[in-house]
Design a protein around this motif. Structure first.
Motif, PDB file in Angstrom:
ATOM      1  N   MET A  24       0.756  -1.205  -0.101  1.00 42.13           N
ATOM      2  CA  MET A  24       0.147  -0.075   0.026  1.00 42.13           C
ATOM      3  C   MET A  24       0.763   1.209  -0.065  1.00 42.13           C
ATOM      4  SD  MET A  24      -2.967  -0.963  -0.164  1.00 42.13           S
ATOM      5  CE  MET A  24      -3.759   0.592  -0.268  1.00 42.13           C
ATOM      6  N   ILE A  25       1.952   1.222   0.857  1.00 41.73           N
ATOM      7  CA  ILE A  25       2.817   2.342   0.975  1.00 41.73           C
ATOM      8  C   ILE A  25       3.431   2.559  -0.640  1.00 41.73           C
ATOM      9  CG2 ILE A  25       4.971   3.398   1.911  1.00 41.73           C
ATOM     10  CD1 ILE A  25       4.057   1.767   4.265  1.00 41.73           C
ATOM     11  N   LEU A  26       3.992   1.566  -1.037  1.00 41.07           N
ATOM     12  CA  LEU A  26       4.751   1.762  -2.440  1.00 41.07           C
ATOM     13  C   LEU A  26       3.812   1.952  -3.571  1.00 41.07           C
ATOM     14  CD1 LEU A  26       6.844  -1.742  -2.109  1.00 41.07           C
ATOM     15  CD2 LEU A  26       7.619   0.505  -1.704  1.00 41.07           C
ATOM     16  N   LEU A  27       2.675   1.504  -3.416  1.00 41.78           N
ATOM     17  CA  LEU A  27       1.534   2.046  -4.400  1.00 41.78           C
ATOM     18  C   LEU A  27       1.238   3.509  -4.104  1.00 41.78           C
ATOM     19  CD1 LEU A  27      -0.956  -1.165  -4.429  1.00 41.78           C
ATOM     20  CD2 LEU A  27       0.825  -0.267  -6.299  1.00 41.78           C
ATOM     21  N   LYS A  28       0.872   3.828  -3.092  1.00 45.30           N
ATOM     22  CA  LYS A  28       0.909   5.334  -2.679  1.00 45.30           C
ATOM     23  C   LYS A  28       1.750   6.373  -3.218  1.00 45.30           C
ATOM     24  CE  LYS A  28      -1.593   4.941   1.303  1.00 45.30           C
ATOM     25  NZ  LYS A  28      -1.691   5.254   2.852  1.00 45.30           N
ATOM     26  N   MET A  29       3.122   5.839  -3.159  1.00 44.58           N
ATOM     27  CA  MET A  29       4.426   6.598  -3.386  1.00 44.58           C
ATOM     28  C   MET A  29       4.691   6.443  -4.915  1.00 44.58           C
ATOM     29  SD  MET A  29       6.943   6.157  -0.137  1.00 44.58           S
ATOM     30  CE  MET A  29       8.229   7.181  -0.875  1.00 44.58           C
ATOM     31  N   LYS A  30       3.780   5.428  -5.661  1.00 47.92           N
ATOM     32  CA  LYS A  30       4.042   5.133  -7.130  1.00 47.92           C
ATOM     33  C   LYS A  30       5.598   4.623  -7.329  1.00 47.92           C
ATOM     34  CE  LYS A  30       0.799   8.937  -8.780  1.00 47.92           C
ATOM     35  NZ  LYS A  30       0.014   8.364  -7.928  1.00 47.92           N
ATOM     36  N   ILE A  31       5.828   3.770  -6.465  1.00 44.17           N
ATOM     37  CA  ILE A  31       7.166   2.899  -6.722  1.00 44.17           C
ATOM     38  C   ILE A  31       6.853   1.753  -7.468  1.00 44.17           C
ATOM     39  CG2 ILE A  31       8.916   1.737  -5.355  1.00 44.17           C
ATOM     40  CD1 ILE A  31       8.504   4.046  -2.961  1.00 44.17           C
ATOM     41  N   ARG A  32       7.516   1.192  -8.368  1.00 41.52           N
ATOM     42  CA  ARG A  32       7.525  -0.090  -8.996  1.00 41.52           C
ATOM     43  C   ARG A  32       7.685  -1.138  -8.087  1.00 41.52           C
ATOM     44  NH1 ARG A  32      10.793  -1.436 -14.284  1.00 41.52           N
ATOM     45  NH2 ARG A  32      12.474  -1.967 -12.580  1.00 41.52           N
ATOM     46  N   ILE A  33       6.790  -2.195  -8.117  1.00 45.41           N
ATOM     47  CA  ILE A  33       6.974  -3.222  -7.097  1.00 45.41           C
ATOM     48  C   ILE A  33       7.249  -4.535  -8.156  1.00 45.41           C
ATOM     49  CG2 ILE A  33       5.640  -4.918  -5.804  1.00 45.41           C
ATOM     50  CD1 ILE A  33       3.802  -2.410  -5.174  1.00 45.41           C
ATOM     51  N   ARG A  34       8.305  -5.226  -7.695  1.00 45.52           N
ATOM     52  CA  ARG A  34       8.670  -6.511  -8.447  1.00 45.52           C
ATOM     53  C   ARG A  34       8.526  -7.652  -7.142  1.00 45.52           C
ATOM     54  NH1 ARG A  34      12.455  -7.476 -12.721  1.00 45.52           N
ATOM     55  NH2 ARG A  34      11.136  -9.129 -12.734  1.00 45.52           N
ATOM     56  N   LYS A  35       7.798  -8.504  -7.295  1.00 47.99           N
ATOM     57  CA  LYS A  35       7.881  -9.968  -6.321  1.00 47.99           C
ATOM     58  C   LYS A  35       8.547 -10.585  -7.092  1.00 47.99           C
ATOM     59  CE  LYS A  35       3.425  -9.655  -6.393  1.00 47.99           C
ATOM     60  NZ  LYS A  35       1.856  -9.564  -6.418  1.00 47.99           N
ATOM     61  N   ILE A  36       9.899 -11.113  -6.258  1.00 44.93           N
ATOM     62  CA  ILE A  36      10.845 -12.020  -6.823  1.00 44.93           C
ATOM     63  C   ILE A  36      10.555 -13.457  -6.261  1.00 44.93           C
ATOM     64  CG2 ILE A  36      13.283 -12.584  -6.842  1.00 44.93           C
ATOM     65  CD1 ILE A  36      12.265  -9.885  -7.841  1.00 44.93           C
ATOM     66  N   GLU A  37      10.407 -14.301  -7.141  1.00 42.81           N
ATOM     67  CA  GLU A  37       9.907 -15.664  -7.004  1.00 42.81           C
ATOM     68  C   GLU A  37      11.439 -16.526  -6.831  1.00 42.81           C
ATOM     69  OE1 GLU A  37       6.969 -16.781  -6.494  1.00 42.81           O
ATOM     70  OE2 GLU A  37       6.357 -14.816  -7.111  1.00 42.81           O
TER      71      GLU A  37
END
Length: 127
Positions: A24-37
């Motif tokens: 939620m914080i990352l989305l609000k700050m418009k930061i790209r999220i990469r979930k690493i498998e």
């Protein structure tokens, strides 16, 4: 030099309260999220974070997994990093294994980064 896109690599955060709050914080700050498998653990972390031109591998990791949450950040100014860390503290998000992508660690794979952060954390806290 071009400004790199703020990116957060998330490890082992998918099914946790901390992971949901962090997203939620990352989305609000418009930061790209990469979930690493886990299958991506042998790729250089810089490549996972979007750096082009790094020697990469398509080798699939199938060894032992680490389960601790880990966070790697790329492309942050000091003020944006401070804002992110303050927001995490405010929301009670504790991720002891976190780092900023550097020219030194960008060629490491996720396992090497994990081992180094674990060593640093243990040394810092005399565990």
């Amino acid at each position: 030099m071009t400004q790199s896109i703020e990116t957060a690599l998330l490890y082992n955060l998918q099914d946790s309260d901390s992971g949901r709050k962090l997203k939620m914080i990352l989305l609000k700050m418009k930061i790209r999220i990469r979930k690493i498998e886990p299958s991506q653990y042998l790729r250089p972390v810089g490549a996972l974070a979007g750096i082009r031109g790094l020697a990469d591998t398509d080798e699939i990791y199938s060894g032992e997994l680490f389960t601790e949450p880990m966070l790697l950040l790329r492309g942050f100014t000091d003020s944006r990093l401070d804002l992110l860390l303050a927001s995490m503290r405010k929301d009670g998000i504790q991720i002891p294994l976190k780092a900023v992508l550097t020219s030194e660690n960008q060629t490491w794979n996720s396992l090497a980064l994990y081992e180094e952060l674990k060593k640093e954390h243990e040394a810092l806290h005399n565990l």
